[in-house]
Design an enzyme around this catalytic site. Structure first.
Site, short mmCIF file in Angstrom:
data_model
loop_
_atom_site.label_atom_id
_atom_site.label_comp_id
_atom_site.label_asym_id
_atom_site.label_seq_id
_atom_site.Cartn_x
_atom_site.Cartn_y
_atom_site.Cartn_z
CE LYS A 1 -4.25 -1.87 2.33
NZ LYS A 1 -5.01 -1.51 3.11
CG ASP B 1 -8.45 0.65 3.91
OD1 ASP B 1 -9.03 -0.29 3.04
OD2 ASP B 1 -7.26 0.70 3.93
#
Length: 288
Positions: free
Chosen positions: A78, A115
């Site tokens: 990420k 997220d």
């Protein structure tokens, strides 16, 4: 679930996407996106893409050149995705990680982090009356998921966030990087008086997950009106949620965060904003 293509064959114009990581065998994303592709009868495919970290950059460019619409990026890549993107969303910059990459028609790589969106949408779906600005939140953990939760809560007007991590310095570092005075670092373990007046408790640690130690916390100082949520979804009912439910607090499990965070990517790559339903939850959790 209906599909115009029940055998899931692909055409020469199929839209392609997937999830990159090392490993990715544990990921539920292919099952999740596969459900939506079948439900909406889309000519497309979403596949697991195991890529070792040292090959990440080359693999990302290769996928763009092969005509992929985009990819999700999971641990440990990420952070690695950020410098590879030509454009980053504001929330990706603030969180410091990218989990959704879209390959634009002009060749640019567009990075986003969904997220926090998934976290908020899960709570809104399961607790429709939630008011994020109504009182302090207590957030446990200082990893990547924590940063997404912090940014999301701040953007929703949360007046104070009490942040606790097993290593206090890590929590202090996260607070310093985000630079918002509403984040207050508190000691671990969390004392009951640190929960006084809180309207929300969020566990972003792996504690309570299958194979991990139990999360030890005394909820006696928490108002019974406070919502308790856990981003862990294996098991769905963690010890924290069991304890909170037993004392009368409303609870929300972590599966919905996984499902909702996938919606923006699916929309960009396949052109439909998909629904998160009980049927989807059951399908993603089923063993086959």
């Amino acid at each position: 679930m209906t599909s115009r293509n029940p055998y899931r064959t692909l055409s020469g114009t199929s839209r392609l996407a997937g999830v990159m990581g090392w490993p990715v065998s544990h990921s539920k994303s292919p099952r999740l996106h596969g459900y939506w592709l079948a439900k909406y009868g889309i000519d497309g495919c979403y596949m697991p893409l195991p890529v070792e970290p040292e090959n990440f950059q080359a693999a990302l460019i290769s996928l763009r050149n092969l005509g992929f619409s985009g990819v999700n990026v999971t641990i440990p890549q990420k952070e690695m995705a950020m410098p590879e993107c030509d454009e980053l969303s504001d929330r990706a910059r603030r969180i410091g990680a990218v989990n959704t990459v879209t390959f634009a028609k002009d060749g640019r790589l567009l990075g986003d982090n969904t997220d926090g969106f998934g976290f908020l949408e899960n709570l809104r779906q399961e607790a429709p009356d939630i008011a994020f600005a109504s009182g302090p939140a207590v957030v446990l953990g200082a990893g990547g998921a924590c940063r997404a939760v912090l940014v999301a809560l701040l953007d929703e007007g949360c007046p104070e966030i009490r942040l606790a991590n097993r290593t206090r310095k890590r929590a202090e570092d996260v607070a310093a990087e985000i630079k918002d005075p509403r984040i207050k670092v508190i000691d671990w373990p969390v004392a009951p008086d640190a929960l006084d007046g809180a309207s929300l408790v969020v566990n972003t640690t792996s504690l309570g997950m299958v194979g991990q130690p139990k999360l030890e916390i005394d909820l006696s100082g928490l108002p019974q009106t406070a919502l308790v949520t856990d981003i862990v979804y294996a098991p769905l009912m963690t010890d924290l949620l069991v304890q909170a439910k037993a004392r009368g607090n409303p609870i929300v499990d972590g599966l919905g965060m996984l499902l909702h965070q996938a919606r923006p990517g699916f929309h960009r790559w396949f052109g439909i904003d998909p629904e998160v339903t009980q049927e989807l939850r059951d399908f993603v959790l089923s063993p086959d």
